[in-house]
Design a protein around this motif. Structure first.
Motif, short mmCIF file in Angstrom:
data_model
loop_
_atom_site.label_atom_id
_atom_site.label_comp_id
_atom_site.label_asym_id
_atom_site.label_seq_id
_atom_site.Cartn_x
_atom_site.Cartn_y
_atom_site.Cartn_z
N LYS A 140 0.85 -1.19 0.00
CA LYS A 140 0.00 0.00 0.00
C LYS A 140 0.89 1.24 0.00
CE LYS A 140 -3.22 -2.68 2.71
NZ LYS A 140 -2.57 -3.92 2.33
N ILE A 141 0.61 2.15 -0.95
CA ILE A 141 1.37 3.39 -1.05
C ILE A 141 0.39 4.53 -0.83
CG2 ILE A 141 2.87 4.80 -2.50
CD1 ILE A 141 3.63 2.24 -4.00
N ILE A 142 0.72 5.38 0.13
CA ILE A 142 -0.16 6.48 0.52
C ILE A 142 0.64 7.78 0.42
CG2 ILE A 142 -1.47 7.50 2.42
CD1 ILE A 142 -0.66 3.85 2.56
N MET A 143 0.05 8.75 -0.25
CA MET A 143 0.69 10.06 -0.37
C MET A 143 -0.29 11.14 0.07
SD MET A 143 2.67 11.81 -3.62
CE MET A 143 1.32 11.63 -4.75
N ASN A 144 0.13 11.97 0.99
CA ASN A 144 -0.67 13.11 1.44
C ASN A 144 -0.19 14.36 0.71
OD1 ASN A 144 -2.38 11.89 3.40
ND2 ASN A 144 -0.63 11.72 4.75
N THR A 145 -1.15 15.08 0.12
CA THR A 145 -0.85 16.30 -0.63
C THR A 145 -1.78 17.41 -0.19
OG1 THR A 145 -2.44 15.85 -2.40
CG2 THR A 145 -0.23 14.90 -2.65
N ASP A 146 -1.59 18.59 -0.76
CA ASP A 146 -2.57 19.63 -0.51
C ASP A 146 -3.77 19.39 -1.42
OD1 ASP A 146 -1.86 20.61 -2.99
OD2 ASP A 146 -0.95 22.43 -2.25
N LEU A 147 -4.80 20.20 -1.27
CA LEU A 147 -6.07 19.97 -1.96
C LEU A 147 -6.02 20.18 -3.46
CD1 LEU A 147 -8.43 21.64 0.65
CD2 LEU A 147 -7.96 19.21 0.35
N GLY A 148 -5.05 20.94 -3.96
CA GLY A 148 -5.00 21.25 -5.38
C GLY A 148 -4.45 20.14 -6.26
N VAL A 149 -3.94 19.09 -5.67
CA VAL A 149 -3.32 18.00 -6.44
C VAL A 149 -4.42 17.08 -6.98
CG1 VAL A 149 -1.78 16.01 -6.33
CG2 VAL A 149 -1.20 18.12 -5.12
N PRO A 150 -4.41 16.81 -8.30
CA PRO A 150 -5.41 15.88 -8.85
C PRO A 150 -5.12 14.44 -8.42
CG PRO A 150 -3.84 16.54 -10.54
CD PRO A 150 -3.51 17.34 -9.31
N ASN A 151 -6.00 13.53 -8.80
CA ASN A 151 -5.83 12.12 -8.45
C ASN A 151 -4.43 11.64 -8.82
OD1 ASN A 151 -5.89 9.30 -8.30
ND2 ASN A 151 -8.05 9.22 -8.78
N ALA A 152 -3.73 11.05 -7.86
CA ALA A 152 -2.33 10.64 -8.06
C ALA A 152 -2.19 9.13 -8.21
CB ALA A 152 -1.49 11.15 -6.90
N LYS A 153 -3.24 8.44 -8.60
CA LYS A 153 -3.18 6.98 -8.74
C LYS A 153 -2.05 6.55 -9.68
CE LYS A 153 -5.74 2.98 -10.34
NZ LYS A 153 -6.92 2.49 -11.04
N ASP A 154 -1.92 7.22 -10.82
CA ASP A 154 -0.89 6.85 -11.79
C ASP A 154 0.52 7.09 -11.23
OD1 ASP A 154 -2.82 6.05 -13.58
OD2 ASP A 154 -2.85 7.97 -14.65
N ILE A 155 0.68 8.16 -10.48
CA ILE A 155 1.99 8.46 -9.88
C ILE A 155 2.36 7.40 -8.85
CG2 ILE A 155 3.18 10.09 -8.36
CD1 ILE A 155 1.55 12.28 -9.94
N LEU A 156 1.40 7.01 -8.01
CA LEU A 156 1.67 5.97 -7.01
C LEU A 156 1.96 4.64 -7.70
CD1 LEU A 156 -1.00 6.89 -4.32
CD2 LEU A 156 1.41 7.54 -4.42
N HIS A 157 1.25 4.37 -8.80
CA HIS A 157 1.50 3.14 -9.56
C HIS A 157 2.93 3.17 -10.14
CE1 HIS A 157 0.81 -0.32 -12.09
NE2 HIS A 157 1.21 0.38 -13.13
N GLN A 158 3.36 4.32 -10.63
CA GLN A 158 4.72 4.43 -11.18
C GLN A 158 5.78 4.25 -10.11
OE1 GLN A 158 4.95 8.10 -13.31
NE2 GLN A 158 3.70 7.37 -15.00
N ILE A 159 5.51 4.72 -8.91
CA ILE A 159 6.47 4.52 -7.81
C ILE A 159 6.66 3.03 -7.56
CG2 ILE A 159 6.80 4.77 -5.31
CD1 ILE A 159 5.51 7.57 -5.60
N TYR A 160 5.60 2.26 -7.68
CA TYR A 160 5.68 0.83 -7.42
C TYR A 160 6.16 0.02 -8.61
CZ TYR A 160 4.51 -3.99 -6.57
OH TYR A 160 4.59 -5.34 -6.45
N SER A 161 5.56 0.23 -9.75
CA SER A 161 5.68 -0.72 -10.86
C SER A 161 6.96 -0.61 -11.66
CB SER A 161 4.50 -0.55 -11.80
OG SER A 161 4.67 0.64 -12.54
N THR A 162 7.10 -1.51 -12.60
CA THR A 162 8.25 -1.49 -13.51
C THR A 162 7.99 -0.55 -14.68
OG1 THR A 162 7.35 -3.41 -14.66
CG2 THR A 162 9.02 -3.81 -12.98
#
Length: 149
Positions: A81-103
């Motif tokens: 599980k990867i969790i990122m806390n941001t300020d309110l102006g950040v759009p959905n970061a699902k792809d960024i979290l996926h990139q942190i994990y995946s190949t």
């Protein structure tokens, strides 16, 4: 816009990695206690969403927003599980979290942890290379600001 912090948990709730960038307020408790509270909250929110959703929860729980921050959540098939806390102006970061994990793209977790014979899976990440590359990746995000308001 900015990133406040990032957690990586294994399937058993152990915090494998914690990174902090622009966090203004500390929790006032130990990091271990904070990790337990964060994992417990995620467990409860996921359970609540899956039981109360009128639709199929194919993607599951992705974000949680308060009046001060937004929590972005990504879970792999292996239970990381990867969790990122941001300020309110950040759009959905699902792809960024996926990139942190995946190949795909950067593949930081898989490249520097899973493929590293010196890293023991299930224990806190001790790879300086992973920490450095993750820090560079977060700082390069288009919404990262070193001086968040």
């Amino acid at each position: 816009m900015t990133v406040h912090n990032l957690y990586i948990f294994d399937r058993n709730g152990s915090c494998l990695h914690y990174g902090e960038w622009n966090r203004k307020k500390q929790a006032g408790i130990s990091k271990e206690e904070e990790f337990k509270l964060m994992y417990g909250m995620l467990f409860s929110i996921r359970s609540f969403c899956s039981k109360m959703s009128p639709l199929d929860m194919k993607d599951g729980f992705l974000t949680f927003q308060t009046s001060k921050y937004k929590l972005h959540y990504y879970e792999t098939a292996t239970g990381i599980k990867i969790i990122m806390n941001t300020d309110l102006g950040v759009p959905n970061a699902k792809d960024i979290l996926h990139q942190i994990y995946s190949t795909v793209s950067m593949g930081l977790y898989v490249e520097y942890i899973v493929k590293n014979p010196l890293c023991v899976l299930g224990e806190q990440l001790s790879s300086d290379l992973f920490s450095t590359r993750l820090d560079l990746y977060i700082r390069a995000l288009p919404f990262f600001s070193p001086r968040a308001a």
